[in-house]
Design an enzyme around this catalytic site. Structure first.
Site, short mmCIF file in Angstrom:
data_model
loop_
_atom_site.label_atom_id
_atom_site.label_comp_id
_atom_site.label_asym_id
_atom_site.label_seq_id
_atom_site.Cartn_x
_atom_site.Cartn_y
_atom_site.Cartn_z
CG HIS A 212 -1.88 1.10 1.31
ND1 HIS A 212 -3.22 0.89 1.48
CD2 HIS A 212 -1.73 2.44 1.22
CE1 HIS A 212 -3.86 2.05 1.50
NE2 HIS A 212 -2.96 3.01 1.36
NE ARG A 294 -10.27 10.77 5.55
CZ ARG A 294 -9.29 9.92 5.83
NH1 ARG A 294 -8.14 10.39 6.28
NH2 ARG A 294 -9.45 8.62 5.66
#
Length: 664
Positions: A212, A294
């Site tokens: 990831h 965000r």
């Protein structure tokens, strides 16, 4: 955009460490801050740090932190001209961003349309395909709604069932066979509905043994978009991150960074965002996973290597400033690692833990170490919110130095009162497989048993615990004191002696502590140790057979039996004080065959009734705690004797949920 609009008063629509983080940056910029709080957060650290605070409702997030209209009313009442949503809660809520615009209050985040597109995994996939960003093969929302089983067969197993409006690891299940699909779909839809108010799902091909890797991007309202390098977030449990580092080890890819910038430009992005990718470990391929519109939990590692304050940058962009005016050339310096200290039990499937932080010392002030937290000693970790206690961040000139500094920081961390992942973090730092080789997203869950093996009690810990107990009984007296200074254990014409019985590992050990005038002797299992020690407050300094050890020593009487607790650089050790158990109330007897609640939470679904016959592995009941679902399954074949709770009921840890009778 008519020009910069200065922000004078900022309401922080969040809680915990991110609220504290935003408040501190705003204060440095001379911006007045307003906190909001639910009832259990009335005395929280973020409330204490802010210039003003407004109550917004009771504990459940749906009745407080997720009520956009209440947040806006609080902003108006406090005179706020901007709202920073932090992460989670309303941070990726397009309707809330629009409501802020309508109220003429600056939303410190991207435009509502960018949130809407990237917040829908379905729309985001289509936008990325159009922008030329590689995506994971899958099935969109319409395909799943029309024929979930058929869509799953087309995608192939294993696949990921994923909330279309999800994020933060919530609303996700890996399905490895067709027979698992129905239950996974139901669970993801429930979790997504509770967390995001939207239960639509999509399917993605599950990429095995993947990494990831994500790219921090920033955009302004004038068309400027830049990347701030990358991060590796592959150390995960239950699709949620435990550790992050920057830059990504052995995977710095300009192609990936360029794809992230293209993704942001495709939706006219403004503010801080993160484009997340799944990367194959061998072929070097990468696929768009999602974009978080965000600030990310792991943003400190980017700040440590770039020297930037991303919250200050968010506020500048939200006020209408150009990136070119506030951002110089971005260069990475050294390496940074972030560990998330959670209230959870890795040995029990990472179930969240709740309780009071009876003792908490975080390693502030060490070289290269940064601590972000929203709690203090004495605070309560409740079942209503995320179980994070703190983020511990280490920065060094290279990865080796960052790891060394993190080892020192974790060794200096002391915590007691609830279960945490501190021992797991310590084990990771000592594990060469983790330290030397970049791991995949599924590595940690496969290695937990190896990293946290059952261990026998070290006799030296028993020596230290017994000595600590004796000294706690006679505060201010050292292990070398005259027996006349401490009447407990006094014997005429013989050294002062105490016999201490300590419970551990399912048994009891008797320890003899003798204190002659010139030192102390402690005997465990027939072996005599020369000991010197002193207790200063709760700090125990002890020398055992010439080896010096330092502990925090605590006596805890909050449970069913008093315990002596030692907190040291090797972790926490707790021993029952057996010699003081006489007259204590007997523990409640557990009904044979009963299944207990592994943590406090709320019953979401009851799947069985009294009289039902079940097989081993069948789902009996579903609990929700800290925004995650946990399924209670039958440990063996049998018949349900009784079910103690109904859907919607709250339960405490250890409550009997179901009584299950074995056949015959």
């Amino acid at each position: 955009m008519t020009g910069p609009r200065p922000i004078t008063t900022l309401l922080v629509a969040n809680r915990g460490e991110i609220a504290c983080r935003v408040i501190r940056s705003a204060r440095e910029l001379g911006i007045r801050t307003v906190a909001v709080y639910s009832d259990p957060d009335a005395t929280a650290l973020h409330v204490e740090l802010a210039d003003a605070a407004v109550r917004i409702g009771p504990a459940p997030a749906q009745e407080s932190y997720l009520r956009g209209e209440v947040i806006l009313e609080a902003a108006r009442a406090a005179g706020a001209d901007a709202i920073h949503p932090g992460y989670g809660f309303l941070s990726e809520n397009a309707a809330f961003a629009e409501a802020c615009d309508a109220a003429d209050i600056v939303f410190v985040g991207p435009p509502a349309e960018a949130i809407r597109i990237m917040g829908s995994k379905d729309e985001a996939r289509r936008a990325m395909v159009a922008a030329g960003v590689p995506v994971v093969p899958g099935a969109d929302v319409d395909e799943v709604l029309a024929d979930a089983a058929g869509a799953a067969e087309r995608v192939g197993f294993p696949l990921l069932v994923k909330a279309a409006a999800g994020g933060g690891g919530k609303g996700m299940r890996v399905v490895r066979a067709a027979g698992e699909l129905e239950e996974a779909l139901a669970a993801v839809r429930r979790e997504a509905r509770a967390a995001f108010g939207d239960d639509t799902v999509l399917f993605e091909r599950w990429v095995e043994d993947a990494r990831h890797v994500e790219v921090q991007i920033f955009g302004d309202a004038h068309g400027g978009v830049v990347h701030l390098l990358d991060r590796d977030c592959s150390t995960q449990r239950r699709h949620q991150k435990v550790m992050e580092e920057a830059p990504a080890v052995d995977y710095g890819s300009e192609e990936m960074r360029a794809a992230a910038v293209a993704a942001a430009r495709a939706v006219d992005y403004v503010g801080a965002g993160t484009v997340e990718f799944i990367a194959t470990r061998n072929a070097g391929e990468f696929f768009f996973l999602e974009m978080n519109t965000r600030l990310q939990v792991e943003h400190p590692v980017t700040e440590m290597i770039t020297g930037l304050d991303l919250v200050a940058l968010q506020l500048a962009v939200a006020a209408g400033r150009r990136l070119d005016d506030v951002l110089d050339e971005v260069k990475g310096r050294g390496h940074a690692i972030e560990f998330r200290l959670y209230a959870e039990d890795p040995a029990s499937g990472f179930l969240p833990s709740t309780g009071t932080l009876a003792h908490l010392v975080l390693p502030e002030g060490l070289p290269g170490i940064r601590i972000d937290t929203g709690v203090r000693q004495g605070d309560v970790v409740s079942p209503f919110y995320d179980p994070m206690i703190a983020k511990i961040v280490a920065h060094g000139r290279n990865r080796a130095q960052a790891l060394a500094r993190m080892r020192a920081a974790i060794a200096a961390t002391r915590i007691h009162g609830l279960r945490t992942n501190l021992d797991l973090l310590r084990a990771l730092l000592m594990d060469p497989l983790w330290c030397e080789v970049p791991v995949s997203t599924t590595w940690l869950e496969r290695q937990v048993e190896r990293l946290l093996p059952a261990h026998a009690t070290d006799p030296l810990d028993l020596v230290a615990a017994a000595l600590a107990l004796v000294l706690l009984r006679t505060p201010g007296v050292s292990a070398t004191a005259s027996p006349f200074e401490a009447l407990p254990g006094f014997r005429l014409n013989a050294p002062a002696a105490d016999r201490v019985r300590l419970g551990h590992d399912g048994g009891v050990t008797e320890v003899l502590v003798e204190r002659p005038p010139n030192g102390a002797h402690v005997t465990v299992d027939g072996e005599r140790h020369e000991v010197r020690g002193r207790l200063d407050g709760d700090r125990l300094t002890v020398e055992i057979d010439g080896v010096r050890l330092d502990f925090t020593a605590l006596r805890d009487e909050t449970g069913s039996a008093p315990v002596i607790v030692l907190l040291g650089e090797r972790g926490a050790r707790a021993f029952e004080i057996v010699d003081e158990l006489a007259g204590a109330l007997a523990r409640d007897e557990q009904v044979p065959g009963s299944l207990l609640a592994p943590m406090p939470g709320q019953v979401i679904e009851v799947k069985v009734a009294a009289g039902d016959t079940v097989a081993a592995g069948d789902a009996l009941l579903v609990l929700e705690a800290m925004k995650m679902e946990h399924t209670i399954r039958a440990p063996h074949d049998g018949q349900v004797r009784s079910v103690a709770y109904r859907s919607g009921d709250r339960v405490e840890e250890g409550s009997v949920l179901v009584e299950l009778e074995e056949p015959g």
